[in-house]
Scaffold this motif. Sequence first.
Motif, short mmCIF file in Angstrom:
data_model
loop_
_atom_site.label_atom_id
_atom_site.label_comp_id
_atom_site.label_asym_id
_atom_site.label_seq_id
_atom_site.Cartn_x
_atom_site.Cartn_y
_atom_site.Cartn_z
N ASP A 126 0.83 -1.22 0.00
CA ASP A 126 0.00 0.00 0.00
C ASP A 126 0.86 1.25 0.00
N GLY A 186 0.71 3.64 -3.17
CA GLY A 186 0.22 4.97 -2.82
C GLY A 186 1.25 6.04 -3.13
N GLU A 218 1.34 6.57 -6.94
CA GLU A 218 0.16 7.29 -7.42
C GLU A 218 0.24 8.77 -7.04
N THR A 219 0.75 9.06 -5.86
CA THR A 219 0.92 10.45 -5.44
C THR A 219 1.91 11.17 -6.36
N SER A 249 -8.03 -3.07 -2.82
CA SER A 249 -6.96 -2.15 -2.43
C SER A 249 -6.65 -1.17 -3.56
N THR A 309 -9.03 1.89 -4.33
CA THR A 309 -8.93 3.14 -3.57
C THR A 309 -7.73 3.97 -3.97
N MET A 310 -6.74 3.34 -4.66
CA MET A 310 -5.50 4.06 -4.97
C MET A 310 -5.31 4.36 -6.45
N HIS A 311 -5.78 3.45 -7.31
CA HIS A 311 -5.51 3.57 -8.74
C HIS A 311 -6.83 3.82 -9.47
#
Length: 974
Positions: A637, A641, A644-645, A739, A742-744
């Motif tokens: 994660d 994460g 992605e940020t 998972s 929520t991120m990608h």
Amino acid sequence: MKNKTLYLLLLFLAVNVFGQDKFEWKEVTENGYTYKTVSNDPMKARFYTLKNGLTVILSPTPKDPRIQAYVAIKAGSKTDPATNTGLAHYLEHMLFKGTDKYGSLDWAKEKPELDKIDALYEKYNKTTDEAKRKAIYHQIDSVSGVASRYAIANEYDKLMSSMGAQGTNAFTSFEQTVYTDDVPSSSIDKYLTVQSERFRNPILRIFHTELEAVYEEKNRGLDSDDSQVFETLFANLFQKHNYGLQTTIGTVKDLKNPSLVKIREYFNTYYVPNNMGIIMSGDFDPNAIIKKIDDNFGKMKGKPVPKYTFQQETPLSAPIVKEIVGPDAESLTMGFRLPGNKDKDVLIADLVGQVLTNGKAGLLDLNLVKQQKLLSASAFTYTLIDHGVLYLDAKPTTGQSLESVKTLLLDQIDLLKKGNFDESLLTSIVNNIKKGKIYESETYGSRASSLMDSFTSELNWRDQVAYVNDLSKITKADVVNFANKYLGNNYVAVFKRKGEPENREKVEKPTITAVETNPDKQSAFVKMVDEMPNTPSSPVFLDYSKDLQKSKLGAAEVLYVPNKDNSIFRLSYRYKVGTLNDLKESLAAGYIQFLGTDKMSAEQISKEFYKIACSFNISSGEEYTTVSIEGLQDNFDKAVGLYETIINNVKPDDAALASLKARIAKGRKDRKANKGAIMQGLTSYAIYGKDNKFNYTLSEKDLNATTANELVDRLKNLNNYEQTIIYYGPKPLNELVSSLNTMHKVPAKFMAASNKKDFKQVKLDKPQVLFANYDMVQAETRWIRNTDLYNADKTTLIDVYNNYFGGGMGSIVFQTIRESKALAYSTYGYYMAPQKKNEDYTILSYVGSQADKFNESTAAMNELMTTLPNLDGNLSLAKNQVKKDIQTERITQDGIIYNYLRSKDLGLNDDIRKKIYTQVDNVKMADLNTFHDQYFKAKPYTYAIVASDKNVKMEQMKKLGDVKVLSLEEIFGY
């Protein structure tokens, strides 16, 4: 209650830490054999010592029905006699020639001829008059021709091929000579029978043609600027030790004056069981294997081995600076002398190398590469038994002198000595090495390699198992003290400058008559081995509907394979846009590593990923741009994460782009100086014509006009393209999708990429030569021809043909051009399948020879391309190899997913190996002849030639076809 909980927690931590520290040798006796093992060893290696002193190291792992096997001798060029340098390497080559039981048709008749050759070489060795030497060599050549009538070349390679071996080879270094084979588990009895015979009484037959192959290898080294730099560095670091006094391949003088008597003396001295090790990892029962090894090798007699002695080096009181001139790009290499691998400081030395460079967050990584002050820079510790080296190399960027490169490297050494680095870096290094150790124990091949290196380096395996634990105890103060102790003004620096070398050495071509190889013959020993009973493994084919799972993340397909072995994950976003859609995609992919966000610098991003033992990379190929994220699942994660940020908040940086453009310009200039890149460009030109995939690149004008904003726009826009998500790891599929959800963020509708640039393979109607001039001793030639569109129904025949014709050391091409005629060190011939169903096959053959053998080597290959020798025994071997490879191949991990994607590109719905396996027995020699006549015989080829125009003349090339001399601009497109 809280106090009790805290007490139990502290107790648990204390026990856990103690358990981690407990790495101890213990002795176990099973089935009549005693072995030693180290507690908490993830490889579960067993160390046996037979009564004759032979070391046997076994590391069972049942995932693949194969065994990586090494027979290692603790002797190499360090122990070569000063009067016969290169001897250990000679001997390595000769261990493939057989014994009195195999490799010979009639030993009683062959031996007297070999004895004559022995005597002639001793006479040749002691003669200095050139006319007399030529006369003696003529005799050697003549008697060798007679002796070869009784020899069977390549019986060892055929033996190994018949049992399904892969990677059959050997290598020699300073203190090791290692013979390597990867064999099916079911063939272990055959393998051990052959190996025990191989080392019983090796015969030095077909010597002068093999010596010529070594000459070729020497000339390849003389053509390599990197080899010249390495030898110069070591010669100046070690002026009293054989690490520097002599090279592994030997001097030209010694190569020209071999002694078979000395070679036998070397074998009898060092090839004794108490100086040898058999190392195996793979699918086997160790209790059964040790008994088999003892039965086969227990008869060998041990005897004392002389210990190499040397004088201590005089400490360097000032830098030694040397220069090498050659055609490759300029570079700087530096070395600091360190202690040998038994010294207490060696562990710190390893850590120092990682602090300087680890590919992500080292001082050189962050301060020089990340900030684009150099084109490249790296450092590592090269530790041998008697001495070690801190080895640094770097390449300048545009307009930069090598002297300024040296200053930059020394500045980083000074930072190290002053302790100007974050102490948390040491923890990050340890965490990443832990991850590396997981990868190391994943495959049977890497296990065996690690154990073999430990044996030949005379290391204590307990220390290797405890390595990470011991490394974690080193402090910043230890590192700083080490740097100040060893890294002073006591280095050797080698400036590799671009230019034409003066008085380039060359091993001259002697007159050699082709020898008999008797490829259609077979010894009684080989027949006996072939008839030994064995039960082959059953093949395991992929079922794409079961072996990988599919899901959806919005509009994106998710392809999933679980990792049930360890805690590693690998995640990829595969976007359907590549350089054939947009050349700037590749530029953007390279640009991101130098960019930060509004909250993190590029250096901080590298540190954060390295801290959690994870990494990300963006690469752009012809049709796809792929984001790859890998590491420990516990940090999945965090890693995803963080990526992605970054991708959503990346900021343009004009200064970073300016530096990148300068580095690209320098990289382009350097590629033009690399003969391998030139040959790659010629090959693409031959396949696609003047405008081809190799020279399809951004022009200097377009590159300079590119802005930071447009590259950042491409990066931020990447996620809008059609994408496939690929995952291999421990997380269950439903949890993975949840998972990532929520991120990608996957768009509801994908954006179409711009039209793809299309390249068509060219068809030839007459032969042609594409020539590139390069200052070199050798001449490298490729035969290239496009044929028909991909046809899956031909796959079986093509696989058999490639194995038969030119795919290995037992092939027709290798046997003829290298073994019989001694025309090349490296040679091959393939009928290459395309990667897409709408593309053509390509014929690709190669000979790398001395320039003075150019006419002979091209004629020899053309003869084979015209007339295919018919050898039924070789056909059986080729079919057998194809079959056994399939029986023992296990496609696992994310390899399943990529196999599935490759099959889709070829229009296949099933694992093609199933069809090959059912058809291979039906291939006949008539099928090969028809195939050869249809695609090879009397066909026009493009000859791609890289050589010096001083050594290969225009009239020589014109005999092959119309000659086109290509400029570097035509080849590279800039």
